[in-house]
Design an enzyme around this catalytic site. Structure first.
Site, PDB file in Angstrom:
ATOM      1  N   TYR A 120       0.782  -1.237   0.000  1.00  0.00           N
ATOM      2  CA  TYR A 120       0.000   0.000   0.000  1.00  0.00           C
ATOM      3  C   TYR A 120       0.815   1.288   0.000  1.00  0.00           C
ATOM      4  CZ  TYR A 120      -3.954  -3.046   0.580  1.00  0.00           C
ATOM      5  OH  TYR A 120      -4.901  -4.010   0.360  1.00  0.00           O
ATOM      6  N   PHE A 129     -11.118  -3.745  10.534  1.00  0.00           N
ATOM      7  CA  PHE A 129     -12.399  -3.533   9.860  1.00  0.00           C
ATOM      8  C   PHE A 129     -12.288  -4.019   8.417  1.00  0.00           C
ATOM      9  CE2 PHE A 129     -10.043   0.534  10.025  1.00  0.00           C
ATOM     10  CZ  PHE A 129      -9.801   0.747   8.692  1.00  0.00           C
TER      11      PHE A 129
END
Length: 411
Positions: free
Chosen positions: A123, A411
């Protein structure tokens, strides 16, 4: 035909989610957890890549509100459920999904995107930086004591076992009180509280169902701990293990009492805490911190989608007046010079042509954003450059925060 990227239709969720499960491997998601994630999924914010009728790529986002320094809750895209089928690697599908997703986040006016990385190396090229860390510990409770300052009788805190489901509302109120005090914590929307009471991973086959102990004072719940008790025995006797799921408290007395309770559960000799803040106070209550086998790992990765909006949303530890030159080829609207001024009440960040004081890429700015990584540390790593004498130290102090940022759950 080339694979097609499009927004998920609600009726496609099962196919889309199976693609994600296959990419990550392992057993299927337990039914209760699967139901929860399906209910939390926002189809209009979820992307699928389709090769004819086959789903070969997934990416989603939750509409979160994330606490930042100063206590403001900032609209944030919680990037999640990202995968590419092994049959379709090295075709640019990940980049295509990240490009579409960040464009969508910008259009929604969310200044931040954030994620928990399965592979951190992926990322950085999209401008994400490691903004929080998490502490884990494996504590030998036969050799390490935990002391409550003033003794257990110094405060009228009463501990009691409670059904995790029945106590959920009271526990969630304690959690909500902590959110604005620590950067990195998400304010949980309805439904998210169920994460805390899902069955332990593996279905609890080797240990107890999820247990909950709450701390009450004057009829009010002021803290809680949720954990699993895994019994173990050897020739010397009981060697059980407590695995702490989460613990929150409104004050120091309730916090210390809950930790002492966990240390002293009968028939156990090990306490495992898997995700705690790096500055968690129990480290200063134990008799021998060396026998707590502490480890650090990455936590939340942050991406500034709107540099100006993100820097204006937070407060600063000390007054700051600095020009930042930001490099951001993946989100070129962020590139250029930004004049940041601010203090403990908030900030202002506007475009400028003034001479820059500090230069850094977007991913490095993201690392510093929640206050857990000093700009001076990034400079020593070659990820930030001081262009005006003294500017880096000045800005670094302003960006840092106490307490340390922390993401309490994925999450």
């Amino acid at each position: 035909m080339a694979p097609q990227l499009r927004t998920l239709e609600a009726q496609e969720w099962d196919t889309w989610y199976r693609t994600l499960e296959r990419a990550f491997g392992g057993p299927p998601t337990p039914p209760e957890a699967r139901e929860l994630w399906q209910g939390l999924t926002e189809p209009e914010r979820s992307l699928g890549v389709w090769d004819d009728e086959e789903c070969v790529g997934t990416a989603g986002a939750f509409s979160l509100r994330l606490s930042v320094p100063g206590g403001t809750l900032v609209d944030t895209a919680g990037v999640t459920m990202v995968s590419v089928a092994a049959t379709h690697r090295r075709r640019g599908l990940m980049t295509t999904m990240m490009r579409r997703q960040l464009d969508d986040v910008r259009e929604r006016g969310e200044p931040l995107a954030a994620l928990v990385a399965s592979e951190p190396g992926i990322y950085g090229r999209f401008g994400y930086g490691m903004a929080t860390q998490q502490l884990s510990a494996t504590i030998d409770t036969t050799r390490v004591r935990l002391e409550v300052p003033g003794g257990t009788g110094a405060d009228p805190v009463r501990l009691r076992y409670a059904d995790p489901q029945s106590a959920l509302t009271a526990c969630e109120a304690v959690y909500a009180d902590q959110v604005t005090a620590r950067p990195g914590m998400p304010a949980r929307r309805p439904g998210w509280e169920r994460l805390g009471v899902l069955a332990p991973q593996g279905g609890g086959r080797d240990g107890s169902p999820l247990q909950c102990v709450v701390a009450d004072r004057d009829g009010e719940t002021v803290g809680y701990a949720r954990f699993q008790n895994t019994p173990q025995w050897d020739v010397s006797g009981a060697r059980g293990m407590i695995v702490l799921r989460d613990l929150e408290a409104r004050d120091a007395a309730a916090y210390a009492r809950l930790w002492r309770f966990l240390f002293e559960i009968d028939l156990t000799s090990t306490l495992v805490a898997q995700n705690r803040p790096v500055d968690d106070a129990w480290q200063h209550l134990v008799s021998d911190v060396r026998r707590c086998e502490r480890q650090l790992r990455d936590g939340l990765f942050v991406r500034l989608v709107d540099v100006g909006g993100a820097l204006e949303a937070r407060a600063y530890r000390t007054p700051v007046d600095v020009v930042l030159e930001v490099e951001d080829p993946f989100c070129p609207w962020n590139e250029g010079r930004w004049h940041l001024t601010g203090d403990s009440r908030g900030g202002s960040c506007t475009r400028t042509r003034a001479r820059p004081d500090v230069a850094l890429p977007a991913a490095a700015l993201a690392c510093a954003y929640l206050g857990g990584v000093p700009l001076t540390t990034l400079a020593r790593a070659g990820r930030a450059a001081e262009l005006s004498p003294g500017a880096l130290t000045h800005a670094s102090l302003a960006f840092t925060t106490d307490p340390a940022p922390w993401l309490p759950h994925a999450f």
